[in-house]
Design a protein around this motif. Structure first.
Motif, PDB file in Angstrom:
ATOM      1  N   ASP A 234       0.836  -0.581  -0.154  1.00  0.00           N
ATOM      2  CA  ASP A 234       0.165  -0.008   0.062  1.00  0.00           C
ATOM      3  C   ASP A 234       1.021   1.463  -0.217  1.00  0.00           C
ATOM      4  OD1 ASP A 234      -2.698  -2.063  -0.228  1.00  0.00           O
ATOM      5  OD2 ASP A 234      -2.981  -0.751   2.044  1.00  0.00           O
ATOM      6  N   PHE A 235       1.755   1.439  -0.064  1.00  0.00           N
ATOM      7  CA  PHE A 235       3.230   2.234   0.748  1.00  0.00           C
ATOM      8  C   PHE A 235       3.634   2.609  -0.910  1.00  0.00           C
ATOM      9  CE2 PHE A 235       2.260   0.031   4.729  1.00  0.00           C
ATOM     10  CZ  PHE A 235       1.723   0.906   4.914  1.00  0.00           C
ATOM     11  N   GLY A 236       3.170   1.677  -1.859  1.00  0.00           N
ATOM     12  CA  GLY A 236       4.346   2.001  -2.792  1.00  0.00           C
ATOM     13  C   GLY A 236       6.029   1.484  -2.790  1.00  0.00           C
ATOM     14  N   MET A 237       5.606   0.483  -1.714  1.00  0.00           N
ATOM     15  CA  MET A 237       7.024  -0.315  -2.289  1.00  0.00           C
ATOM     16  C   MET A 237       6.778  -1.556  -2.548  1.00  0.00           C
ATOM     17  SD  MET A 237       8.462   1.641  -0.229  1.00  0.00           S
ATOM     18  CE  MET A 237       9.891   1.226   0.660  1.00  0.00           C
ATOM     19  N   VAL A 238       8.054  -1.705  -3.133  1.00  0.00           N
ATOM     20  CA  VAL A 238       8.599  -3.177  -4.176  1.00  0.00           C
ATOM     21  C   VAL A 238       9.528  -3.499  -3.252  1.00  0.00           C
ATOM     22  CG1 VAL A 238       9.247  -3.681  -6.343  1.00  0.00           C
ATOM     23  CG2 VAL A 238       6.910  -2.071  -6.333  1.00  0.00           C
ATOM     24  N   LYS A 239       9.363  -4.474  -2.786  1.00  0.00           N
ATOM     25  CA  LYS A 239      10.860  -5.167  -2.576  1.00  0.00           C
ATOM     26  C   LYS A 239      10.564  -6.324  -3.085  1.00  0.00           C
ATOM     27  CE  LYS A 239       8.454  -2.798   2.260  1.00  0.00           C
ATOM     28  NZ  LYS A 239       8.287  -3.685   3.258  1.00  0.00           N
ATOM     29  N   LEU A 240      12.224  -7.630  -2.661  1.00  0.00           N
ATOM     30  CA  LEU A 240      12.591  -8.641  -3.023  1.00  0.00           C
ATOM     31  C   LEU A 240      13.339  -9.430  -1.624  1.00  0.00           C
ATOM     32  CD1 LEU A 240      13.514 -10.050  -5.130  1.00  0.00           C
ATOM     33  CD2 LEU A 240      15.342  -8.923  -5.536  1.00  0.00           C
TER      34      LEU A 240
ATOM     35  N   VAL B 298      12.771 -10.539   7.693  1.00  0.00           N
ATOM     36  CA  VAL B 298      13.969 -11.704   7.363  1.00  0.00           C
ATOM     37  C   VAL B 298      14.391 -10.128   6.710  1.00  0.00           C
ATOM     38  CG1 VAL B 298      13.147 -13.694   6.742  1.00  0.00           C
ATOM     39  CG2 VAL B 298      12.664 -12.162   5.053  1.00  0.00           C
ATOM     40  N   ARG B 299      15.228  -9.652   6.408  1.00  0.00           N
ATOM     41  CA  ARG B 299      15.811  -9.073   5.269  1.00  0.00           C
ATOM     42  C   ARG B 299      15.170  -8.401   4.147  1.00  0.00           C
ATOM     43  NH1 ARG B 299      20.676  -8.509   2.579  1.00  0.00           N
ATOM     44  NH2 ARG B 299      21.229 -10.444   2.503  1.00  0.00           N
ATOM     45  N   ILE B 300      15.320  -7.578   3.367  1.00  0.00           N
ATOM     46  CA  ILE B 300      14.964  -7.314   2.728  1.00  0.00           C
ATOM     47  C   ILE B 300      16.152  -6.845   1.730  1.00  0.00           C
ATOM     48  CG2 ILE B 300      13.750  -5.917   0.771  1.00  0.00           C
ATOM     49  CD1 ILE B 300      12.204  -4.827   3.566  1.00  0.00           C
ATOM     50  N   CYS B 301      16.059  -8.457   0.261  1.00  0.00           N
ATOM     51  CA  CYS B 301      17.321  -7.665  -0.842  1.00  0.00           C
ATOM     52  C   CYS B 301      17.123  -6.545  -1.686  1.00  0.00           C
ATOM     53  CB  CYS B 301      17.255  -8.910  -1.783  1.00  0.00           C
ATOM     54  SG  CYS B 301      17.379 -10.866  -0.905  1.00  0.00           S
ATOM     55  N   PHE B 302      16.468  -5.930  -1.968  1.00  0.00           N
ATOM     56  CA  PHE B 302      16.151  -5.150  -2.724  1.00  0.00           C
ATOM     57  C   PHE B 302      15.138  -3.660  -2.672  1.00  0.00           C
ATOM     58  CE2 PHE B 302      14.702  -2.351  -6.531  1.00  0.00           C
ATOM     59  CZ  PHE B 302      16.031  -2.454  -6.491  1.00  0.00           C
ATOM     60  N   CYS B 303      15.152  -3.043  -2.316  1.00  0.00           N
ATOM     61  CA  CYS B 303      13.803  -2.384  -2.052  1.00  0.00           C
ATOM     62  C   CYS B 303      13.640  -0.879  -3.236  1.00  0.00           C
ATOM     63  CB  CYS B 303      13.649  -2.132  -0.565  1.00  0.00           C
ATOM     64  SG  CYS B 303      11.920  -1.090  -0.431  1.00  0.00           S
ATOM     65  N   MET B 304      12.495  -0.638  -3.723  1.00  0.00           N
ATOM     66  CA  MET B 304      11.916   0.996  -4.207  1.00  0.00           C
ATOM     67  C   MET B 304      11.096   0.855  -4.166  1.00  0.00           C
ATOM     68  SD  MET B 304      11.741  -0.333  -8.180  1.00  0.00           S
ATOM     69  CE  MET B 304      10.073  -0.737  -9.031  1.00  0.00           C
TER      70      MET B 304
END
Length: 123
Positions: A72-78, A88-94
């Motif tokens: 909902d916050f516009g975050m794309v997480k890998l 867990v640790r996020i590998c990538f976030c945009m």
């Protein structure tokens, strides 16, 4: 496999449409794709302060080693997949400009992914 509005995961047999309730049978299923935000395999996608409705979509790479989510916050997480541990640790976030309502991984090699991101125009 479907996720209900009450955040329950249900599995149905194809083509009969009969609901499977035997967990041992469900555990033996190898899924060809994964787009659910529910399940033991994706517990790690939820941040400490997230509500159930905050994460809108998920997609596992064809290789089955990466998971991308939209919220909902516009975050794309890998994330690495599976991620059965909490927080867990996020590998990538945009950050995208709108609420992310659907994501598909087009290709993925290690942590380099090409994704399609669909956002709600009404956000």
């Amino acid at each position: 496999k479907v996720s209900t509005g009450s955040y329950k995961r249900q599995v149905y047999e194809v083509p009969s449409g009969k609901q499977l309730v035997d967990q041992a049978v469900i555990d033996r299923i190898t899924w060809a794709t994964w787009t659910s935000v529910l399940g033991d395999e994706v517990i790690g996608i939820w941040s400490r302060h997230a509500e159930k409705a905050d994460v809108n979509c998920a997609c596992v790479s064809h290789s089955g080693i990466n998971l991308v989510t939209g919220d909902d916050f516009g975050m794309v997480k890998l994330f690495d997949f599976p991620c059965p541990e909490k927080f867990v640790r996020i590998c990538f976030c945009m950050l995208t400009t709108r609420s992310t309502v659907d994501i598909r991984i087009l290709s993925c090699f290690s942590r380099k992914c090409v994704m399609e991101i669909f956002s709600s125009l009404n956000s």
